[in-house]
Design an enzyme around this catalytic site. Structure first.
Site, PDB file in Angstrom:
ATOM      1  N   HIS A   1       0.851   5.010   1.041  1.00  0.00           N
ATOM      2  CA  HIS A   1       0.111   6.079   1.979  1.00  0.00           C
ATOM      3  C   HIS A   1       0.304   7.299   1.433  1.00  0.00           C
ATOM      4  O   HIS A   1       1.117   7.933   0.758  1.00  0.00           O
ATOM      5  CB  HIS A   1       0.751   6.200   3.314  1.00  0.00           C
ATOM      6  CG  HIS A   1       0.741   4.980   4.296  1.00  0.00           C
ATOM      7  ND1 HIS A   1      -0.142   4.941   5.395  1.00  0.00           N
ATOM      8  CD2 HIS A   1       1.774   4.112   4.331  1.00  0.00           C
ATOM      9  CE1 HIS A   1       0.220   3.987   6.106  1.00  0.00           C
ATOM     10  NE2 HIS A   1       1.009   3.263   5.459  1.00  0.00           N
TER      11      HIS A   1
ATOM     12  N   HIS B   1       0.723  -1.160  -0.152  1.00  0.00           N
ATOM     13  CA  HIS B   1       0.018   0.092  -0.144  1.00  0.00           C
ATOM     14  C   HIS B   1       0.805   1.482   0.000  1.00  0.00           C
ATOM     15  O   HIS B   1       1.926   1.490   0.552  1.00  0.00           O
ATOM     16  CB  HIS B   1      -1.011  -0.091   1.380  1.00  0.00           C
ATOM     17  CG  HIS B   1      -0.537  -0.191   2.335  1.00  0.00           C
ATOM     18  ND1 HIS B   1       0.118  -1.424   2.921  1.00  0.00           N
ATOM     19  CD2 HIS B   1       0.064   0.411   3.561  1.00  0.00           C
ATOM     20  CE1 HIS B   1       0.634  -1.470   4.016  1.00  0.00           C
ATOM     21  NE2 HIS B   1       0.616  -0.011   4.469  1.00  0.00           N
TER      22      HIS B   1
HETATM   23  P1  5GP Z   1       1.443   0.375   7.487  1.00  0.00           P
HETATM   24  O1  5GP Z   1       1.836   0.289   9.035  1.00  0.00           O
HETATM   25  O2  5GP Z   1       1.575  -1.286   7.011  1.00  0.00           O
HETATM   26  O3  5GP Z   1       2.583   1.010   6.548  1.00  0.00           O
HETATM   27  O4  5GP Z   1       0.016   0.844   7.155  1.00  0.00           O
HETATM   28  C1  5GP Z   1      -0.982   0.160   7.513  1.00  0.00           C
HETATM   29  C2  5GP Z   1      -2.137   1.084   7.597  1.00  0.00           C
HETATM   30  O5  5GP Z   1      -3.335   0.336   7.308  1.00  0.00           O
HETATM   31  C3  5GP Z   1      -1.971   1.901   9.088  1.00  0.00           C
HETATM   32  O6  5GP Z   1      -2.009   3.330   8.550  1.00  0.00           O
HETATM   33  C4  5GP Z   1      -3.464   1.678   9.536  1.00  0.00           C
HETATM   34  O7  5GP Z   1      -4.063   2.565  10.068  1.00  0.00           O
HETATM   35  C5  5GP Z   1      -4.246   1.097   8.332  1.00  0.00           C
HETATM   36  N1  5GP Z   1      -5.427   0.096   8.704  1.00  0.00           N
HETATM   37  C6  5GP Z   1      -5.137  -1.043   9.665  1.00  0.00           C
HETATM   38  N2  5GP Z   1      -6.530  -1.649   9.793  1.00  0.00           N
HETATM   39  C7  5GP Z   1      -7.339  -0.913   8.687  1.00  0.00           C
HETATM   40  C8  5GP Z   1      -8.518  -1.169   8.425  1.00  0.00           C
HETATM   41  O8  5GP Z   1      -9.048  -2.107   8.908  1.00  0.00           O
HETATM   42  N3  5GP Z   1      -9.120  -0.313   7.581  1.00  0.00           N
HETATM   43  C9  5GP Z   1      -8.525   0.810   7.143  1.00  0.00           C
HETATM   44  N4  5GP Z   1      -9.255   1.505   6.200  1.00  0.00           N
HETATM   45  N5  5GP Z   1      -7.325   1.143   7.448  1.00  0.00           N
HETATM   46  C10 5GP Z   1      -6.531   0.212   7.978  1.00  0.00           C
END
Ligand code: 5GP
Ligand code: ZN
Length: 141
Positions: free
Chosen positions: A105, A103
């Protein structure tokens, strides 16, 4: 049919099995609001096809995610009056990745906002997240 992982949170969002505030979607990507927003308008762009991270994602999907991220950044700039945008991808747990479906951001930045990296995720106000998502969806182009 894209590759999916039955245990993957973002595959479930892509499939519509878990609710999310979807801002935009195309053949290869889905963009939706982050539920723990670092700033107002924080959204994620994911490929429809499951890929664990930057090392695994297919080049065509990476290109499609980058283009969708640019469109979303332009929309946030125009619609939310963001002063800047951070595009962030975390690859691997040691680089802060917590959800193992690639993903990007898209984090709108506002002059003087308090965000510092790495941020500590915390739950956002769902009504406000939905309203901001609707605004982005309406103006996405
Ligand atoms: P990472 O930490 O892997 O870079 O980002 C994962 C992102 O996914 C985090 O910013 C977190 O807030 C988001 N996230 C986690 N669970 C969910 C969810 O159930 N729905 C949505 N829309 N975002 C989520
Ligand atoms: Zn997945």
């Amino acid at each position: 049919m894209s590759a999916t992982d039955p245990d993957c949170l973002f595959c479930k969002i892509v499939a519509g099995e878990i609710p999310a505030t979807i801002v935009a979607s195309d053949e290869r990507t889905v963009s939706f609001m982050d539920i723990n927003p670092a700033t107002r308008g924080h959204a994620l762009v994911v490929p429809r096809a499951h890929a664990r991270d930057l090392l695994e994602i297919a080049p065509e999907d990476l290109a499609a995610v980058a283009l969708a991220g640019q469109r979303l950044a332009r929309t946030a700039h125009a619609t939310l009056e963001a002063d800047g945008i951070n595009l962030i991808n975390s690859c691997g747990a040691d680089a802060w990745q917590t959800v193992f479906h690639f993903h990007l951001h898209v984090i709108p930045r506002y002059e003087g906002d308090p965000l510092r990296l790495p941020w500590t995720p915390g739950p956002g106000d769902m009504d406000s997240i939905r309203a901001t998502g609707e605004q982005l969806k309406e103006h996405y182009s």
